[in-house]
Design a protein around this motif. Structure first.
Motif: not given
Length: 153
Positions: A114-116, A126, A130, A143-144
């Motif tokens: 995940d992005i985290q 984060e 992004q 993660w998009r």
């Protein structure tokens, strides 16, 4: 204050240290309590970047990278709303490009769930990750949400 030597020897990604780049330019970093922002730079006080006290190392790294971009662009104080938004957006994008190298992102994208997790591994917030993903249009990156940016389509 020439930025050419800085640009020629600049490191990106995990090796990028905006604090060192600011120091090389003779700009002091002052940490203090700030009410509604994490950092600031002003043409009036060219030799100082102010950073909110109490930030994590990752947060401070991202703030310093952002403020360094204002310094390098010799941005004016935010006189107009549109100019202010453009300066902030450009500073974010340029900082994200230096903080998150594509090679580092590609390596982390192979395993981070995940992005985290990805942001943690890349030593960025984060939000800054992004910004980098939006800059790359999100094509092929995890993660998009499908369909890319809600603004760009």
């Amino acid at each position: 204050m020439s930025v050419v030597p800085l640009l020629l020897t600049a490191r990106v990604g995990l090796q990028y240290t905006p604090a060192v780049a600011l120091d090389d330019l003779g700009i002091r970093v002052v940490r203090t309590w700030l009410r509604d922002t994490w950092g600031a730079w002003s043409r009036e006080h060219r030799d100082v970047v102010v950073v909110a006290s109490g930030l994590s190392a990752v947060q401070e790294r991202c703030v310093l990278a952002h403020e360094l971009e204002h310094v390098l662009a010799d941005d004016t104080d935010c006189g107009g709303y549109i100019a202010s938004i453009r300066q902030e957006r450009r500073a974010d994008i340029e900082a994200a490009r230096k903080l998150v190298a594509i090679s580092d992102l590609a390596e982390v994208a192979q395993w981070a769930p995940d992005i985290q997790s990805a942001a943690h591994e890349l030593h960025v917030t984060e939000r800054m990750l992004q910004v980098r993903l939006n800059d790359l249009k999100g094509e092929g990156w995890p993660w998009r949400p499908l369909g890319g940016s809600r603004i760009a389509g």
